[in-house]
Design a protein around this motif. Structure first.
Motif, PDB file in Angstrom:
ATOM      1  N   ARG A  25      11.481  43.836  34.833  1.00 54.65           N
ATOM      2  CA  ARG A  25      11.739  43.669  36.278  1.00 54.65           C
ATOM      3  C   ARG A  25      12.090  44.994  36.956  1.00 54.65           C
ATOM      4  O   ARG A  25      12.057  45.089  38.172  1.00 54.65           O
ATOM      5  N   LEU A  26      12.457  45.984  36.149  1.00 53.07           N
ATOM      6  CA  LEU A  26      12.836  47.275  36.727  1.00 53.07           C
ATOM      7  C   LEU A  26      11.604  47.994  37.273  1.00 53.07           C
ATOM      8  O   LEU A  26      10.503  47.846  36.744  1.00 53.07           O
ATOM      9  N   PRO A  27      11.802  48.787  38.329  1.00 52.13           N
ATOM     10  CA  PRO A  27      10.671  49.538  38.889  1.00 52.13           C
ATOM     11  C   PRO A  27      10.057  50.476  37.845  1.00 52.13           C
ATOM     12  O   PRO A  27      10.757  50.989  36.974  1.00 52.13           O
ATOM     13  N   LEU A  79      24.010  46.574  33.805  1.00 54.00           N
ATOM     14  CA  LEU A  79      23.614  45.261  34.327  1.00 54.00           C
ATOM     15  C   LEU A  79      24.174  45.060  35.734  1.00 54.00           C
ATOM     16  O   LEU A  79      23.453  44.643  36.646  1.00 54.00           O
ATOM     17  N   THR A  80      25.436  45.371  35.915  1.00 58.83           N
ATOM     18  CA  THR A  80      26.071  45.230  37.227  1.00 58.83           C
ATOM     19  C   THR A  80      25.356  46.099  38.261  1.00 58.83           C
ATOM     20  O   THR A  80      25.073  45.650  39.376  1.00 58.83           O
ATOM     21  N   ILE A  85      21.916  46.665  42.980  1.00 51.65           N
ATOM     22  CA  ILE A  85      20.767  47.326  43.620  1.00 51.65           C
ATOM     23  C   ILE A  85      19.720  46.288  44.019  1.00 51.65           C
ATOM     24  O   ILE A  85      18.940  46.500  44.930  1.00 51.65           O
ATOM     25  N   GLY A  86      19.734  45.135  43.317  1.00 50.40           N
ATOM     26  CA  GLY A  86      18.777  44.081  43.618  1.00 50.40           C
ATOM     27  C   GLY A  86      17.604  44.028  42.655  1.00 50.40           C
ATOM     28  O   GLY A  86      16.645  43.292  42.874  1.00 50.40           O
ATOM     29  N   TRP A  87      17.685  44.790  41.575  1.00 53.72           N
ATOM     30  CA  TRP A  87      16.611  44.789  40.587  1.00 53.72           C
ATOM     31  C   TRP A  87      16.645  43.535  39.712  1.00 53.72           C
ATOM     32  O   TRP A  87      15.608  43.048  39.292  1.00 53.72           O
ATOM     33  N   THR A  93      20.564  36.590  35.376  1.00 51.77           N
ATOM     34  CA  THR A  93      21.427  37.329  34.441  1.00 51.77           C
ATOM     35  C   THR A  93      22.601  36.499  33.913  1.00 51.77           C
ATOM     36  O   THR A  93      23.406  37.015  33.143  1.00 51.77           O
ATOM     37  N   GLU A  94      22.678  35.240  34.307  1.00 50.24           N
ATOM     38  CA  GLU A  94      23.823  34.412  33.895  1.00 50.24           C
ATOM     39  C   GLU A  94      23.950  34.303  32.373  1.00 50.24           C
ATOM     40  O   GLU A  94      25.042  34.434  31.830  1.00 50.24           O
ATOM     41  N   ARG A  95      22.841  34.056  31.685  1.00 54.01           N
ATOM     42  CA  ARG A  95      22.875  33.916  30.227  1.00 54.01           C
ATOM     43  C   ARG A  95      23.327  35.227  29.581  1.00 54.01           C
ATOM     44  O   ARG A  95      24.149  35.226  28.668  1.00 54.01           O
TER      45      ARG A  95
END
Length: 118
Positions: A25-27, A79-80, A85-87, A93-95
């Motif tokens: 998912r990261l750019p 992760l935070t 940033i919205g990535w 990310t809950e799991r």
């Protein structure tokens, strides 16, 4: 007992797999930045548990568990940042967050036990 039988190692491996699941998912321009940082930190958690488990002394075991816990904190920080940033959408990310909390608690208990038996 082999380290692969440890619940904490198994859960830490799940953390790493979750990070690798989210990493795409990261750019693209973050391939050598955030993607590299977060995947290395996450993979370091089970790797340090495994390495520590093979050590002879309880002091060395506790030291590698401390390194694993540091990598866990690093993973959580990345992760935070990715969430803010919205990535990474928080719903995705809950799991991972739950696993990080669980592994963190397990590492704390194990480290305490090894320090007591030092």
């Amino acid at each position: 007992m082999h380290y692969r039988e440890l619940k904490v190692w198994q859960k830490a491996l799940e953390v790493a797999k979750e990070v690798y699941r989210l990493a795409p998912r990261l750019p693209r321009e973050e391939t050598y930045g955030m993607r590299s940082q977060i995947t290395r930190a996450a993979a370091s958690i089970p790797a340090n548990i495994a390495e520590g488990w093979t050590r002879e002394s309880n002091r060395e075991k506790a030291q590698f568990l401390a390194i694993a816990q540091g990598s866990l904190a690093e993973t959580e920080t990345f992760l935070t940042l990715c969430e803010e940033i919205g990535w990474f959408p928080r719903a995705e990310t809950e799991r991972l967050r739950s696993l990080l909390t669980e592994v963190g608690k397990m590492l704390t208990i194990l480290r305490r036990n090894f320090r007591k038996n030092h």
